[in-house]
Design a protein around this motif. Structure first.
Motif, PDB file in Angstrom:
ATOM      1  N   ALA A  11       0.880  -1.030   0.166  1.00  0.00           N
ATOM      2  CA  ALA A  11      -0.064   0.081  -0.082  1.00  0.00           C
ATOM      3  C   ALA A  11       0.948   1.225   0.026  1.00  0.00           C
ATOM      4  N   ILE A  12       0.139   2.323  -0.392  1.00  0.00           N
ATOM      5  CA  ILE A  12       1.008   3.658  -0.490  1.00  0.00           C
ATOM      6  C   ILE A  12       0.381   4.382   0.730  1.00  0.00           C
ATOM      7  N   SER A  13       1.358   4.836   1.605  1.00  0.00           N
ATOM      8  CA  SER A  13       0.884   5.490   2.660  1.00  0.00           C
ATOM      9  C   SER A  13       1.051   7.075   2.356  1.00  0.00           C
ATOM     10  N   PHE A  14      -0.312   7.627   2.432  1.00  0.00           N
ATOM     11  CA  PHE A  14      -0.296   8.991   2.011  1.00  0.00           C
ATOM     12  C   PHE A  14      -0.938   9.750   3.038  1.00  0.00           C
ATOM     13  N   GLY A  15      -0.030  10.127   3.997  1.00  0.00           N
ATOM     14  CA  GLY A  15      -0.722  10.852   5.349  1.00  0.00           C
ATOM     15  C   GLY A  15      -1.644   9.822   6.060  1.00  0.00           C
ATOM     16  N   VAL A  17      -3.835   8.449   4.330  1.00  0.00           N
ATOM     17  CA  VAL A  17      -4.666   7.926   3.532  1.00  0.00           C
ATOM     18  C   VAL A  17      -3.822   6.680   2.821  1.00  0.00           C
ATOM     19  N   SER A  18      -4.442   5.345   3.031  1.00  0.00           N
ATOM     20  CA  SER A  18      -3.574   4.011   2.436  1.00  0.00           C
ATOM     21  C   SER A  18      -4.260   3.878   0.999  1.00  0.00           C
ATOM     22  N   ILE A  19      -3.642   3.349   0.113  1.00  0.00           N
ATOM     23  CA  ILE A  19      -3.797   3.158  -1.244  1.00  0.00           C
ATOM     24  C   ILE A  19      -3.288   1.747  -1.403  1.00  0.00           C
ATOM     25  N   PRO A  20      -4.236   0.737  -1.644  1.00  0.00           N
ATOM     26  CA  PRO A  20      -3.527  -0.573  -1.961  1.00  0.00           C
ATOM     27  C   PRO A  20      -3.029  -0.767  -3.312  1.00  0.00           C
ATOM     28  N   ILE A  21      -2.147  -1.106  -3.368  1.00  0.00           N
ATOM     29  CA  ILE A  21      -1.339  -1.226  -4.961  1.00  0.00           C
ATOM     30  C   ILE A  21      -0.469  -2.453  -5.066  1.00  0.00           C
ATOM     31  N   LYS A  22      -0.283  -2.742  -6.476  1.00  0.00           N
ATOM     32  CA  LYS A  22       0.517  -3.688  -6.814  1.00  0.00           C
ATOM     33  C   LYS A  22       1.813  -3.143  -7.519  1.00  0.00           C
ATOM     34  N   LEU A  23       2.722  -3.813  -7.266  1.00  0.00           N
ATOM     35  CA  LEU A  23       3.950  -3.237  -7.977  1.00  0.00           C
ATOM     36  C   LEU A  23       4.249  -4.202  -9.141  1.00  0.00           C
ATOM     37  N   MET A 109      18.810   7.181 -10.177  1.00  0.00           N
ATOM     38  CA  MET A 109      17.589   6.603 -10.814  1.00  0.00           C
ATOM     39  C   MET A 109      18.159   5.251 -10.980  1.00  0.00           C
ATOM     40  N   ASP A 110      17.182   4.167 -10.635  1.00  0.00           N
ATOM     41  CA  ASP A 110      17.345   2.649 -10.512  1.00  0.00           C
ATOM     42  C   ASP A 110      16.188   2.173 -11.477  1.00  0.00           C
ATOM     43  N   ALA A 111      16.025   0.813 -10.997  1.00  0.00           N
ATOM     44  CA  ALA A 111      14.616   0.245 -11.521  1.00  0.00           C
ATOM     45  C   ALA A 111      13.511   1.255 -11.605  1.00  0.00           C
ATOM     46  N   ALA A 112      12.754   0.663 -12.865  1.00  0.00           N
ATOM     47  CA  ALA A 112      11.360   1.463 -12.921  1.00  0.00           C
ATOM     48  C   ALA A 112      10.243   0.553 -12.834  1.00  0.00           C
ATOM     49  N   TYR A 113       8.939   0.927 -12.047  1.00  0.00           N
ATOM     50  CA  TYR A 113       8.064   0.236 -11.490  1.00  0.00           C
ATOM     51  C   TYR A 113       6.764   0.961 -11.911  1.00  0.00           C
ATOM     52  N   TYR A 114       5.549   0.103 -12.277  1.00  0.00           N
ATOM     53  CA  TYR A 114       4.334   0.966 -12.195  1.00  0.00           C
ATOM     54  C   TYR A 114       3.606   0.252 -11.084  1.00  0.00           C
ATOM     55  N   LEU A 115       2.946   1.442 -10.460  1.00  0.00           N
ATOM     56  CA  LEU A 115       2.024   1.091  -9.329  1.00  0.00           C
ATOM     57  C   LEU A 115       0.635   1.045  -9.808  1.00  0.00           C
ATOM     58  N   ALA A 116      -0.118  -0.210  -9.637  1.00  0.00           N
ATOM     59  CA  ALA A 116      -1.284  -0.619 -10.258  1.00  0.00           C
ATOM     60  C   ALA A 116      -2.194  -0.566  -8.978  1.00  0.00           C
ATOM     61  N   ALA A 117      -3.440  -0.016  -9.043  1.00  0.00           N
ATOM     62  CA  ALA A 117      -4.434   0.055  -8.098  1.00  0.00           C
ATOM     63  C   ALA A 117      -4.788  -1.308  -7.782  1.00  0.00           C
ATOM     64  N   GLY A 118      -4.688  -1.617  -6.306  1.00  0.00           N
ATOM     65  CA  GLY A 118      -5.187  -2.944  -5.951  1.00  0.00           C
ATOM     66  C   GLY A 118      -6.464  -3.093  -5.741  1.00  0.00           C
ATOM     67  N   GLY A 119      -7.386  -3.093  -6.663  1.00  0.00           N
ATOM     68  CA  GLY A 119      -8.732  -3.414  -6.512  1.00  0.00           C
ATOM     69  C   GLY A 119      -9.774  -2.259  -6.568  1.00  0.00           C
ATOM     70  N   ALA A 120     -11.017  -2.151  -6.714  1.00  0.00           N
ATOM     71  CA  ALA A 120     -11.668  -1.150  -6.818  1.00  0.00           C
ATOM     72  C   ALA A 120     -11.715  -0.270  -5.752  1.00  0.00           C
ATOM     73  N   GLN A 121     -11.565  -0.410  -4.567  1.00  0.00           N
ATOM     74  CA  GLN A 121     -11.612   0.537  -3.199  1.00  0.00           C
ATOM     75  C   GLN A 121     -10.399   1.438  -3.411  1.00  0.00           C
ATOM     76  N   ALA A 122      -9.377   1.076  -4.137  1.00  0.00           N
ATOM     77  CA  ALA A 122      -8.170   1.954  -4.334  1.00  0.00           C
ATOM     78  C   ALA A 122      -8.261   3.035  -5.574  1.00  0.00           C
ATOM     79  N   ALA A 123      -9.433   2.614  -6.288  1.00  0.00           N
ATOM     80  CA  ALA A 123      -9.502   3.475  -7.479  1.00  0.00           C
ATOM     81  C   ALA A 123      -9.498   5.208  -7.040  1.00  0.00           C
ATOM     82  N   LYS A 124     -10.337   5.601  -6.053  1.00  0.00           N
ATOM     83  CA  LYS A 124     -10.440   6.979  -5.824  1.00  0.00           C
ATOM     84  C   LYS A 124      -9.227   7.409  -5.013  1.00  0.00           C
ATOM     85  N   PRO A 125      -8.635   6.846  -4.033  1.00  0.00           N
ATOM     86  CA  PRO A 125      -7.356   7.542  -3.423  1.00  0.00           C
ATOM     87  C   PRO A 125      -6.314   7.508  -4.664  1.00  0.00           C
TER      88      PRO A 125
END
Length: 381
Positions: A11-15, A17-23, A109-125
């Motif tokens: 998850a991304i910790s934004f204050g 706010v917690s955003i479930p993600i997949k790397l 700069m090192d390796a690059a990744y995409y952060l994908a939203a982990g489910g429907a509940q993660a779309a808004k944050p």
């Protein structure tokens, strides 16, 4: 986005706010891999994982992690031990700051990744964080744990997705000490002007148009070997020669760049001198070149003396002959002049005037003749 296997879930910790993600990996390698073979029979050479205590090969399921101490003792470290690390980034990408993008040194700069939203509940944050980064034109600096160590990352917006670049820690980037030239070098304005002209001529390029020519050539070689054909021949290497000086190299580069774009290349203002850029050989070659130019421009000293003396004697002979002829011509001219003057004067003013005129004219002719003879003698001598 097509389905890609995630390499880390968290998850991304934004204050608060917690955003479930997949790397997921944002890059992939297209390089051609080779296998090691036995050159005598072509047999495959493999590495086998063998337990030193039992002297037998073990499978991947039997292999774990361990830390080796200084005395050689191995301390087993399990996945459960790593999952309970006393840090907040064990399963969280913790954002610690937001900074302008130009604050990040590309060396980090090192390796690059995409952060994908982990489910429907993660779309808004997820969308909230993405739009906040866009509007403020900033990137997020975060900490996260991956593959047994805590890492530093940078989150930025790429299209409609959030990408994360792994960053090296500042103490992992070496300072550029001893890299720049030690010698003091002065760059002239004319050299900078030519460098600017070359940069303008080369212009920009679309990165999508660039491709791996080495890999393509390697694929051609493999395809030829598969079909039993002779592999394509490599182009002839560029012939070596003297190294052009910097100005000549820049001018030649500008002309070549313009010609490759179909533009008319201007002629160089002045021919550039070709010099070698090596130590003692340069001095010798430069001195030889200068000596060669001076020898072509000016005859040797001995030859000059001989040619000068020969030319002097020939000129003296010609001058003497010319003087004799001019003297004889002067005599005949003076006689003819005296006679004609005497006749005309006699008719006009009488015999006494004619006689006086003829005497004066003859005297003038006699006075003019001796200096020419003296001049002839002097030149002849």
């Amino acid at each position: 986005m097509r389905h890609v296997r995630s390499i880390w879930n968290g998850a991304i910790s934004f204050g608060l706010v917690s955003i479930p993600i997949k790397l997921v990996n944002a890059t992939e390698s297209h390089s051609i891999s080779f296998r090691q073979i036995h050159t005598e029979d072509g047999g495959r050479v493999r590495y086998r994982k063998v337990c030193e205590l039992e002297d037998r090969e073990v499978s991947g399921a039997e292999i774990g992690k361990g830390y080796e101490e200084a005395d050689g003792t191995i301390i087993p470290i399990t996945d459960e031990d790593l999952a309970h690390l006393p840090i907040p980034t064990a399963r969280t990408i913790e954002i610690v700051a937001f900074v302008p993008a130009d604050r990040i040194d590309p060396l980090q700069m090192d390796a690059a990744y995409y952060l994908a939203a982990g489910g429907a509940q993660a779309a808004k944050p997820y969308t909230l964080l993405r739009e906040a980064l866009k509007r403020n034109n900033k990137v997020a600096i975060a900490k996260y744990a991956l593959r047994g160590r805590e890492r530093l990352g940078m989150l930025r917006v790429v299209g409609d997705a959030i990408a994360m670049h792994g960053l090296l820690w500042p103490d992992e980037v070496r300072a550029p000490e001893g890299v720049a030239p030690d010698a003091q070098v002065t760059v002239r304005d004319k050299e900078l002007d030519l460098a600017d002209a070359l940069m303008d001529t080369l212009g920009e390029v679309e990165l999508e148009d660039l491709h791996d020519e080495y890999r393509e050539a390697l694929e051609e070689v493999i395809a030829a070997k598969v079909t039993g054909q002779a592999p394509p021949e490599a182009p002839a290497p560029a012939t070596g020669g003297k190294v052009l000086d910097l100005m000549a190299a820049l001018e030649k580069s500008v002309r070549a760049a313009k010609e490759s774009r179909g533009e008319e290349a201007p002629e160089p203002a002045e021919p550039a001198e070709v010099t070698e850029l090596a130590g003692r050989g340069t001095a010798r070659s430069t001195r030889s070149a200068r000596a060669g130019r001076s020898s072509r421009a000016t005859p040797k000293e001995t030859g000059a003396k001989k040619s000068t003396s020969t030319a002097g004697r020939a000129a003296a002979k010609k001058t003497a002959a010319s003087a004799k002829k001019s003297t004889a011509t002067a005599k005949s001219t003076s006689k003819a002049t005296a006679k004609s003057t005497a006749k005309s004067t006699t008719k006009a003013a009488g015999k006494s005037a004619g006689a006086s005129a003829s005497k004066s004219t003859a005297g003038a002719a006699k006075k003019k003749t001796p200096p020419k003879k003296a001049t002839a003698r002097k030149r002849t001598a």
